[in-house]
Design an enzyme around this catalytic site. Structure first.
Site, short mmCIF file in Angstrom:
data_model
loop_
_atom_site.label_atom_id
_atom_site.label_comp_id
_atom_site.label_asym_id
_atom_site.label_seq_id
_atom_site.Cartn_x
_atom_site.Cartn_y
_atom_site.Cartn_z
N SER A 13 66.63 34.21 6.07
CA SER A 13 65.32 33.68 6.46
C SER A 13 64.86 34.22 7.82
O SER A 13 63.68 34.10 8.16
CB SER A 13 65.35 32.15 6.49
OG SER A 13 66.35 31.68 7.36
N TYR A 154 83.84 30.59 16.98
CA TYR A 154 83.09 31.73 16.43
C TYR A 154 83.98 32.98 16.33
O TYR A 154 84.00 33.67 15.30
CB TYR A 154 81.88 31.99 17.33
CG TYR A 154 80.93 33.07 16.85
CD1 TYR A 154 80.01 32.80 15.84
CD2 TYR A 154 80.94 34.34 17.41
CE1 TYR A 154 79.13 33.78 15.41
CE2 TYR A 154 80.07 35.32 16.99
CZ TYR A 154 79.15 35.03 15.99
OH TYR A 154 78.28 36.02 15.56
N ALA A 156 87.23 33.10 16.11
CA ALA A 156 88.23 32.87 15.04
C ALA A 156 87.58 33.08 13.68
O ALA A 156 88.16 33.72 12.79
CB ALA A 156 88.80 31.47 15.15
N LYS A 158 85.02 34.95 12.92
CA LYS A 158 84.64 36.35 12.68
C LYS A 158 85.87 37.25 12.54
O LYS A 158 85.83 38.26 11.83
CB LYS A 158 83.72 36.84 13.81
CG LYS A 158 82.36 36.14 13.82
CD LYS A 158 81.60 36.36 12.52
CE LYS A 158 80.19 35.80 12.56
NZ LYS A 158 79.46 36.06 11.30
P1 NAP Z 1 70.09 33.66 13.18
O1 NAP Z 1 68.86 34.33 13.65
O2 NAP Z 1 70.53 32.40 13.82
O3 NAP Z 1 69.97 33.43 11.58
C1 NAP Z 1 71.01 32.81 10.90
C2 NAP Z 1 70.67 32.77 9.43
O4 NAP Z 1 71.76 32.12 8.75
C3 NAP Z 1 69.43 31.97 9.12
O5 NAP Z 1 68.73 32.60 8.08
C4 NAP Z 1 69.98 30.63 8.64
O6 NAP Z 1 69.12 30.01 7.71
C5 NAP Z 1 71.25 31.08 7.95
N1 NAP Z 1 72.24 30.02 7.80
C6 NAP Z 1 72.88 29.32 8.78
N2 NAP Z 1 73.72 28.45 8.23
C7 NAP Z 1 73.62 28.59 6.88
C8 NAP Z 1 74.25 27.96 5.77
N3 NAP Z 1 75.15 27.01 5.94
N4 NAP Z 1 73.91 28.38 4.51
C9 NAP Z 1 73.00 29.35 4.34
N5 NAP Z 1 72.37 29.97 5.34
C10 NAP Z 1 72.67 29.59 6.60
O7 NAP Z 1 71.35 34.63 13.27
P2 NAP Z 1 71.45 36.23 13.43
O8 NAP Z 1 71.52 36.53 14.87
O9 NAP Z 1 70.47 36.91 12.59
O10 NAP Z 1 72.92 36.46 12.86
C11 NAP Z 1 73.17 36.80 11.50
C12 NAP Z 1 74.66 37.09 11.34
O11 NAP Z 1 75.03 38.12 12.24
C13 NAP Z 1 75.54 35.89 11.66
O12 NAP Z 1 76.66 35.89 10.80
C14 NAP Z 1 75.99 36.17 13.08
O13 NAP Z 1 77.20 35.54 13.39
C15 NAP Z 1 76.11 37.68 13.05
N6 NAP Z 1 76.03 38.31 14.36
C16 NAP Z 1 74.91 38.22 15.13
C17 NAP Z 1 74.88 38.85 16.37
C18 NAP Z 1 73.66 38.82 17.25
O14 NAP Z 1 73.72 39.35 18.35
N7 NAP Z 1 72.55 38.23 16.83
C19 NAP Z 1 76.00 39.54 16.81
C20 NAP Z 1 77.13 39.61 16.02
C21 NAP Z 1 77.14 39.00 14.79
P3 NAP Z 1 68.51 28.53 7.92
O15 NAP Z 1 67.69 28.56 9.17
O16 NAP Z 1 67.76 28.31 6.69
O17 NAP Z 1 69.72 27.63 8.09
#
Ligand code: NAP
Length: 246
Positions: A13, A154, A156, A158
């Site tokens: 989303s 987090y 752990a 990942k």
């Molecule tokens: P974000 O903007 O917070 O978006 C998170 C997404 O996950 C949202 O679409 C949310 O949907 C969904 N979500 C959360 N809990 C959920 C659940 N229980 N079931 C289904 N959907 C769920 O995060 P992002 O920064 O794009 O990160 C995406 C991924 O990349 C994550 O796994 C994060 O750990 C990883 N990551 C991010 C970064 C970074 O710098 N941003 C770095 C390393 C890794 P709803 O709002 O509908 O809940």
């Protein structure tokens, strides 16, 4: 590159998941835009894909819920007859120093980030084994490689995703399915937007390329791993981190 493929992207989303959904659709895949609470945002992603001539639908499912995942993915298989690509992207943070971290904050992060990836991988791989083909891409993090103070839960989760990736890759490689992980560093999204300026500044000092990445950097790596070009790559962790974890 992905014409005719059926792709499920969890947590699509917003942020990285949204960028992956848009990039997959641009390459010709039909994308299942999964979300948990943000229905309007997920529908907006679908709208954007359809406006551009692509195909997508939004489906609610809490990936942390084992039986909800089974129902969600069985329904996709029933309607689309196959799943070619799964991206386990849904993730949350509940940061805090170890001494102050509550049991609830630890469990919630493990349950969504690690158990959620297990749940979806389990039910999707069942279908991919029948197809004798498929691509699974898990979104890990440099925190799972290097560890990060204030993120015991987090980091752990990942690191666990990397173990899950390698075990699954070994188990199902003989059936033509690849399983890889992407470990992003700091990427500009809502997740990192909330970080205090001092934390952002300290982070940039640790990044050889001296800036945060964009969601498109991660999305294009996912397109590559999902494509025929990556057919001989499995069990790998690709860092998209400006050199941070090398
Ligand atoms: P974000 O903007 O917070 O978006 C998170 C997404 O996950 C949202 O679409 C949310 O949907 C969904 N979500 C959360 N809990 C959920 C659940 N229980 N079931 C289904 N959907 C769920 O995060 P992002 O920064 O794009 O990160 C995406 C991924 O990349 C994550 O796994 C994060 O750990 C990883 N990551 C991010 C970064 C970074 O710098 N941003 C770095 C390393 C890794 P709803 O709002 O509908 O809940």
């Amino acid at each position: 590159m992905l014409e005719g493929k059926i792709a499920v992207v969890t947590g699509a989303s917003r942020g990285i998941g949204k960028a992956i959904a848009l990039a997959f659709a641009k390459e010709g895949a039909t994308v299942i835009v999964n979300y948990n609470g943000s229905a309007a945002k997920a529908e907006a992603v679908v709208e954007e894909i359809c406006q551009a001539g692509g195909q997508a639908e939004a489906v609610q499912c809490n990936v942390a819920d084992f039986s909800a995942c089974e129902t969600f993915l069985a329904d996709i298989v029933k309607r689309y007859k196959r799943i070619d690509i799964l991206v386990n992207n849904a993730g949350i943070t509940r940061d805090g120093l170890l001494m102050k971290m509550t049991e609830e904050d630890f469990d919630a992060v493990i349950q969504t980030n690690l158990k959620g990836a297990f749940n979806c991988t389990k039910f999707v791989s069942r279908q991919m084994l029948r197809q004798k083909a498929g691509r699974i891409i898990n979104i890990s993090s440099v925190s799972g490689i290097m560890g990060n103070a204030g993120q015991a839960n987090y980091s752990a989760s990942k690191a666990g995703v990397i173990g899950l990736t390698k075990a699954a890759a070994r188990e199902i490689a003989s059936r033509g399915i690849t399983v890889n992980a992407i470990a992003p560093g700091f990427i500009n999204t809502e997740m990192t937007e909330v970080l205090p300026d001092a934390t952002k500044k300290a982070a940039i000092e640790q990044i050889p390329l001296r800036k945060f990445g964009d969601v498109e950097d991660v999305a294009q790596t996912a397109v590559f791993l999902a494509s025929e070009k990556a057919k001989y790559i499995t069990g790998q962790v690709i860092c998209v981190d400006g050199g941070m974890a090398m």
